[in-house]
Design an enzyme around this catalytic site. Structure first.
Site, PDB file in Angstrom:
ATOM      1  N   HIS A 242       0.821  -1.226   0.000  1.00  0.00           N
ATOM      2  CA  HIS A 242       0.000   0.000   0.000  1.00  0.00           C
ATOM      3  C   HIS A 242       0.851   1.272   0.000  1.00  0.00           C
ATOM      4  O   HIS A 242       0.312   2.363  -0.185  1.00  0.00           O
ATOM      5  CB  HIS A 242      -0.939   0.022   1.200  1.00  0.00           C
TER       6      HIS A 242
ATOM      7  N   ASP B 232      -2.346 -11.012  -2.196  1.00  0.00           N
ATOM      8  CA  ASP B 232      -2.901 -10.525  -0.946  1.00  0.00           C
ATOM      9  C   ASP B 232      -4.375 -10.183  -1.180  1.00  0.00           C
ATOM     10  O   ASP B 232      -4.771  -9.860  -2.306  1.00  0.00           O
ATOM     11  CB  ASP B 232      -2.125  -9.280  -0.515  1.00  0.00           C
TER      12      ASP B 232
END
Length: 304
Positions: free
Chosen positions: A121, A158
């Site tokens: 992220h 993920d």
């Protein structure tokens, strides 16, 4: 030779009780690897923390400087969700260096894993979602800058979309980003990868694995890399606190086996990183993370 594993005890730092990020999973993972015979006789490979210039290959200089010198803004800290400290800065520098070291080992041995990493992220301009620096992006950018490799594929499985990675490499034709993730999960606003596959909540093993097979075919036809980074987040599990895709532990194992076997089939070195995993029991999370290392070791022995 057994699987090369990169680990550092300072991947783990203290957080206040009740924090949602299961920081102690790294120490538990080390124990699981030892119990499962995946601790090399000479010990794990240990990284030395990455310097600012290296991290600036993937992140804006101003942001890197603020992290290094403890001057992040209140908003930056809030977006990341981890308390800033000297120990935390050392941790994220070590994680970035660890994935870079694992990449070098993979180029030498065919496969290697970092017992941390997958901080997908973190974008070029700043961190988010428990991610300060994007370790995979730093590693890929470092090896590309050195000319060690010319093309990189990042396979992100993920449960959360790899928005930061997509942002960093959005205009780089040398890097092909793939993200298979929960459509309704974090982040609310996605950043376009080269190949995005959003999945519905409760997808389950059979549908997930069938989709993964198709994704790998498309990726194989689209791009021919010199190195693959594999983000093996275990937050796809039905038991995960933040993931809702509904995979079982056996489904997770089959996912890792197929992703790694695909890299072996292509005869392309592959680097495994942890990615996310959340819940009340960090030991249980670590046990699921250990699946990646078992399957990577299996690939290495098959390829020997």
């Amino acid at each position: 030779m057994r699987l090369p594993v990169v680990y550092h005890p300072q991947y783990e730092v203290s957080l206040k009780p009740g924090h949602r990020f299961p920081m102690s999973k790294y120490g538990y993972l080390r124990q699981h690897l030892a119990v499962r015979g995946l601790a090399p006789p000479g010990g794990f490979f240990a990284p030395v923390e990455a310097g600012a210039e290296t991290i600036m290959l993937a992140h804006e200089p101003g942001y890197v400087d603020r992290v290094f010198h403890g001057r992040m803004t209140t908003e930056e800290v809030k977006r990341i969700g981890l308390p800033p400290s000297d120990a935390m800065t050392r941790r994220v520098r070590l994680s970035a260096a660890g994935t870079t070291l694992a990449a070098r080992l993979a180029l030498e041995h065919g496969v290697a894993c970092n017992a941390a990493g997958g901080s997908h992220h973190a974008a070029r301009g700043g961190g988010a979602g428990y991610c300060v620096f994007n370790d995979v992006a730093v590693a890929a950018a470092t090896l590309l800058a050195e000319g060690v490799i010319g093309r990189v594929l990042i396979l992100d499985l993920d449960v959360h979309q790899g928005d930061g990675t997509a942002d960093i490499f959005s205009n780089d034709p040398r890097v092909f980003t793939v993200s298979v993730h929960g459509a309704r999960n974090y982040p609310a606003v996605k950043v376009q990868s080269d190949l995005d596959i959003p999945l519905a909540d409760g997808t389950g093993d059979a549908a997930y694995l069938a989709m993964l097979d198709e994704v790998l075919k498309v990726a194989e036809a689209s791009f021919h890399p010199d190195l693959i980074f594999y983000n093996a987040g275990v937050d796809v599990l039905a038991t995960d606190r933040l993931g809702r895709l509904g995979l079982t532990p056996e489904g997770l194992r089959q996912r890792d086996r197929r992703a790694l076997a695909w890299a072996g089939w292509l005869d392309v070195p592959v680097v495994g990183v942890l990615g996310g995993g959340y819940g009340e029991d960090p030991d249980r999370i670590a046990a699921h993370h250990a699946t990646l290392f078992e399957e990577a070791d299996r690939l290495m022995r098959q390829s020997a």
